[in-house]
Design an enzyme around this catalytic site. Structure first.
Site, PDB file in Angstrom:
ATOM      1  N   TYR A   1       0.843  -1.201   0.000  1.00 12.72           N
ATOM      2  CA  TYR A   1       0.000   0.000   0.000  1.00 12.72           C
ATOM      3  C   TYR A   1       0.874   1.245   0.000  1.00 12.72           C
ATOM      4  CZ  TYR A   1      -4.414   2.444   1.051  1.00 12.72           C
ATOM      5  OH  TYR A   1      -5.535   3.219   1.002  1.00 12.72           O
TER       6      TYR A   1
ATOM      7  N   TYR B   1      -5.689   5.853  -6.870  1.00 17.77           N
ATOM      8  CA  TYR B   1      -5.949   5.583  -5.461  1.00 17.77           C
ATOM      9  C   TYR B   1      -7.378   5.085  -5.335  1.00 17.77           C
ATOM     10  CZ  TYR B   1      -6.419   6.459  -0.427  1.00 17.77           C
ATOM     11  OH  TYR B   1      -6.641   6.340   0.924  1.00 17.77           O
TER      12      TYR B   1
END
Lengths: 392, 326
Positions: A295, A345
Site C-alpha cells: 500500500y 488511489y
C-alpha cells in the site's frame, strides 16, 4: 495459533471502471459498473451473488447495488472500517463467509469520486465535530494544524529518517519505481509519465519531509473483486486465484493514522500482526513472493512495510530498494500496476486486482513465473493483507 | 428578473443604492465653487533669506534667485523667487491655526463623515504660475472648493476626491499663480477577514476536563489512581491496571522534540504557513502534539529541548505550545 482461512476461497472475477480525476457520474454508477464487470469477468450471473462486502467509508449501500445489478437476495453483507486498511479486510470477511458457508459468491467493492467529490487529501479538516471517541481521536492533533493524511504520515516519516538515516531520496526511489510501472500501464493515470529522482526532489513540499511525489493521487473510480469457493472457481471462466492467506491486524496502542504515543512510532505493529499471520498460516516466507503490492498512499510507509513483512531488517529498507530492486527486473518488483502513486488511489482495491492479474499471468507488467503475490492494505490504520497464489 | 427571498427584485435594490449615491453626490455639489474663509495673508513679504534656504536645501544653482548681477543680465532684470515656492509664502509654521469654524469646508466634511468617509489622503497637487514673484511682493491666498468627484473606489477604500483651488494674489489684487490640491475622503476598506478559529477538538466526557484546564492556563497529565501510571491523551481506563479512578498532575513544562513536520499544503485559513508542528516528549514520559513559538523550521531538530507554555488561541481554546530551549 494462526487462522485457518488459507486456500478456503479463491478470487474468480475482477472488474473496474476507468480511473480518472473526474468520472462525470455518481459513485453509485461507478459501483454498479465495476460490480457488473467483475460478474462478467468471472462468467457468473448476478443471481449467483449472495454476499457483498465493502468499506464502512463507502457511500454505496450493498442492497442498492444488488437492486441495480439484478443480484437477488443476500445471505452475507458486512463492512470493514478504517479506510484503506479495509482493502484486504473485505477479502478476509468474504473468505470467512465462503469458508463457513455463510455465502457462496461474495462481491467485494469500493467506489468513489474522491477527487471530483470530497477530496480525501483534505483529511479531517472539513469533517463535522462530534462528541464521540471516533472524532476525539483527532482532538489532540487537529487544533495544532495536523489535519491531513500527509501530515500524519510525515510525523512518522521524520522519526523513521532520524532513527535509520533514510532520506527524502530514499522515499523518492519508491515514487520513481511506481511511476515507472505506471508509465507502461494504459489503465494508470500516469501512463507514459515516468519521473526522475531529481523531479521528485524538486516537487513542492506538501508536508516536509513529504514532497508532492511522495503522496498518492486522489482518484475517481471503482474496483470490484469476487470471492467464491476454490471448487466453484475451478468451474468458472477464469483461472482461479487462490487466497493462500488473509489476515487483519490492529496494533497495540493503535490510533487511526495518529499512533503517536507508542514507544517507537517508526514501526507498523499492525502490519507486523498481519505479516506474522500471513506467513504462519500459509507456511510461506518472503522468499516465496515473486512480486508484492504494498500500500503506497505515502512512499515512506512502503519502506516500513518491507521491514514489517521481513523482506529486510528494520531500518534497512533504504538499502533494499536501491539499484532498482523494487522495479521491474529487480528482486522484488513492487506495485507492477504503478501503485496508488502511479495507477490510481482506489483505497487499495486496485492493488488486489493487480495481484490477481499477476497470478493469472495477465498483468501489463507481468512478472515471470509468479507463484505467490503479497498484497497489503492501508498503513497507519488498522489494516489487512493477503497472499494470492496459483491453484494446484 | 431575479427575485430575492425578501420579495424585492435584485435590480430594484441596485437602483435604490445608486439613487442614494446620486442624491448624496448632488448634495456635495452644493459646496463646489464656495470660498473657504477669508483671504489668508502671507506672514512675510517675499524675501532673500527664505529663497536662500530653499535653493540651498534643494540644491538649485540657478543664479537668478540670488545673484543680482546674473539676474540683471537675465530677461527678468532682477532677482526673482523660485516659482515652486508659491505655497511656501503663505504657509503658517508647524502649529496649525485654530480653524474650527463652521464654514463651507467644515460643513462639507461633516456631510462626508456622516457617510463614513472619515479617512483622508492627499493624492496630487498642480500649480499654475501667472508671473514670477520677487522680493518685496506681499502675497495673500484664497481657497475655493473646486470640484468633488462621484463616489470612487480605490485600493484604500471608497470615497470622494475633493479638489480645492488656492489662488495667490499680489497687493494690487492681481493673481500671481494658483494651485489645485486634491485629497480623497474615504471609508477605509474593510480589514482583511480575521482568521477563523482553529479546528476545535471534539470533547467528550473523557477529555473535556483536560481542555478545560488548558483554558485556565494549566497543562495537566492524567494519572491512574490504581497504579500511578501517567497517560496522555486522556482516556477513561488505565490500560495497565484497568482502574477507572484517576486524578491528574500539573506538567512541569519541560520536554524535547520527538518528531516534527512542517506543513505547507493544504492551507487551512486558521493557520500561518509554513506551519511547523511538533511531537513533544514531556519529561514526565507522555507525548503531546504542539506548535512551537518563535521558531523557524530551520530551528527544529529531533531531541532539542523545549519548555512548554499554555496560550489562548481562540476564545474557547487554549493549547500547550513549545518554546525551544536556548
Amino acid at each position: 495459533m494462526s487462522n485457518k482461512l488459507g486456500r478456503t476461497a479463491a478470487i474468480c472475477g475482477i472488474g473496474a471502471t476507468e480511473f480518472s480525476k473526474d468520472s462525470g457520474r455518481s459513485e453509485m454508477k461507478l459501483a454498479v459498473e465495476a460490480v457488473s464487470a467483475a460478474i462478467d469477468d468471472a462468467g457468473l450471473t448476478p443471481s449467483d451473488v449472495d454476499g457483498m462486502v465493502t468499506y464502512s467509508t463507502d457511500n454505496n449501500p450493498d442492497v442498492e447495488i444488488a437492486r441495480n445489478v439484478g443480484i437477488g437476495g443476500l445471505r452475507h453483507f458486512s463492512r470493514v472500517h478504517y479506510g484503506g486498511g479495509a482493502a484486504c479486510g473485505t477479502i478476509a470477511l468474504a473468505t470467512m463467509a465462503v469458508a463457513t458457508g455463510a455465502a457462496d459468491v461474495v462481491v467485494c467493492y469500493r467506489a468513489f469520486n474522491e477527487r471530483s467529490g470530497r477530496r480525501f487529501g483534505a483529511g479531517v479538516q472539513d469533517l463535522p465535530n462530534a462528541a464521540t471517541a471516533e472524532r476525539a481521536q483527532f482532538s489532540y492533533t487537529s487544533s495544532q494544524g495536523l489535519l491531513t493524511p500527509a501530515s500524519w504520515v510525515a510525523m512518522v516519516a521524520r522519526r523513521y529518517m532520524h532513527l535509520y538515516g533514510a532520506t527524502s531520496e530514499d522515499f523518492g526511489r519508491v515514487a520513481v519505481a511506481m511511476r515507472k510501472h505506471a508509465a507502461t500501464n494504459p489503465a494508470a493515470w500516469f501512463y507514459n509519465q515516468p519521473i526522475t529522482l531529481e523531479e521528485h526532489q524538486q516537487s513542492r513540499w506538501i508536508v516536509d519531509p513529504l514532497h508532492l511525489f511522495d503522496c498518492c493521487q486522489e482518484s475517481d473510480g471503482a474496483q470490484a473483486i469476487i470471492v467464491t469457493t476454490p471448487e466453484r472457481a475451478r468451474d468458472l471462466k477464469q483461472k482461479p486465484v487462490m487466497i493462500d492467506a488473509v489476515a487483519q491486524g490492529a496494533g497495540k496502542d493503535q490510533w487511526t493514522m495518529t499512533s503517536f504515543y507508542r514507544d517507537d512510532i517508526a514501526q507498523l505493529p499492525e502490519m507486523k500482526i498481519v505479516a506474522d499471520e500471513l506467513w504462519s498460516s500459509s507456511g510461506l516466507t518472503p522468499a516465496d513472493i515473486q512480486t508484492a503490492v504494498l500500500y503506497d498512499h505515502f512512499s515512506p510507509y512502503v519502506l516500513m512495510q518491507l521491514e514489517e513483512f521481513g523482506f529486510c531488517k528494520r531500518g534497512e529498507a533504504k538499502d533494499f530498494i536501491k539499484n532498482g530492486n523494487i522495479e521491474l527486473g529487480g528482486d522484488l518488483p513492487l506495485n507492477t500496476h504503478g501503485g496508488q502513486l502511479g495507477e490510481a488511489y482506489i483505497h487499495g482495491m486496485n492493488g488486489i486486482a493487480e495481484g490477481v492479474r499477476q497470478v493469472r499471468g495477465t498483468s501489463v507488467n507481468q512478472i515471470p513465473r509468479v507463484e505467490h503475490v503479497l498484497v497489503s492494505a492501508g498503513t497507519g490504520v488498522p489494516t489487512s493483507g493477503l497472499i494470492l497464489g496459483v491453484d494446484r | 428578473m431575479a427575485i430575492t427571498r425578501e420579495g424585492m427584485t435584485v435590480s430594484q435594490t441596485q437602483q435604490e443604492t445608486d439613487a442614494d449615491k446620486k442624491a448624496f453626490y448632488e448634495q456635495l455639489q452644493g459646496f463646489v465653487g464656495l470660498q473657504i474663509g477669508p483671504p489668508q495673508p502671507a506672514p512675510d513679504e517675499v524675501n532673500i533669506p527664505m529663497i536662500r534656504h530653499l535653493v540651498e536645501a534643494v540644491g538649485d544653482e540657478n543664479p537668478i534667485y540670488l545673484d543680482e548681477a546674473a539676474a540683471k543680465a537675465s530677461r527678468h532684470g532682477e532677482v526673482v523667487a523660485p516659482p515652486t515656492m508659491l505655497q511656501a509664502w503663505v504657509m503658517h509654521g508647524i502649529t496649525p491655526r485654530s480653524n474650527e469654524g463652521d464654514g463651507p469646508y467644515e460643513q462639507m466634511n461633516r456631510l462626508l463623515f456622516s457617510k463614513g468617509f472619515t479617512s483622508v489622503v492627499a493624492t496630487n497637487c498642480e500649480q499654475v504660475y501667472d508671473r514670477y514673484v520677487k522680493p518685496g511682493d506681499r502675497l495673500s491666498m484664497t481657497t475655493t472648493i473646486d470640484s468633488i468627484s462621484e463616489e470612487k473606489t480605490t485600493g484604500l477604500g471608497t470615497g470622494h476626491f475633493v479638489t480645492t483651488r488656492q489662488d495667490y494674489w499680489d497687493a494690487d489684487g492681481n493673481r500671481v499663480g494658483s494651485m489645485l490640491f486634491r485629497i480623497i475622503r474615504f471609508r477605509p476598506a474593510a480589514k482583511s477577514k480575521p482568521k477563523p478559529p482553529r479546528p476545535a477538538p471534539a470533547t467528550t466526557h473523557d477529555n473535556s476536563w483536560w481542555f478545560d484546564a488548558l483554558k485556565d492556563g494549566t497543562l495537566l497529565i492524567q494519572r491512574c489512581k490504581g497504579c500511578g501510571e501517567l497517560r496522555n491523551p486522556p482516556h477513561p481506563m488505565c490500560a495497565s491496571c484497568r482502574s477507572m479512578e484517576w486524578d491528574s498532575i500539573e506538567a512541569k513544562g519541560t520536554g524535547s522534540i520527538h518528531s516534527y513536520v512542517v506543513t505547507h499544503y493544504p492551507v487551512v485559513p486558521s493557520f500561518d504557513y509554513p506551519l511547523p508542528i511538533l511531537l513533544v516528549d514531556l519529561d514526565e514520559g507522555v507525548r503531546m502534539v504542539m506548535n512551537p513559538i518563535d521558531a523557524t523550521p530551520e530551528d527544529l531538530q529531533i531531541g532539542r529541548k523545549v519548555t512548554i507554555e499554555v496560550h489562548k488561541c481562540d476564545p474557547d481554546l487554549s493549547l500547550p505550545f513549545a518554546r525551544l530551549a536556548k
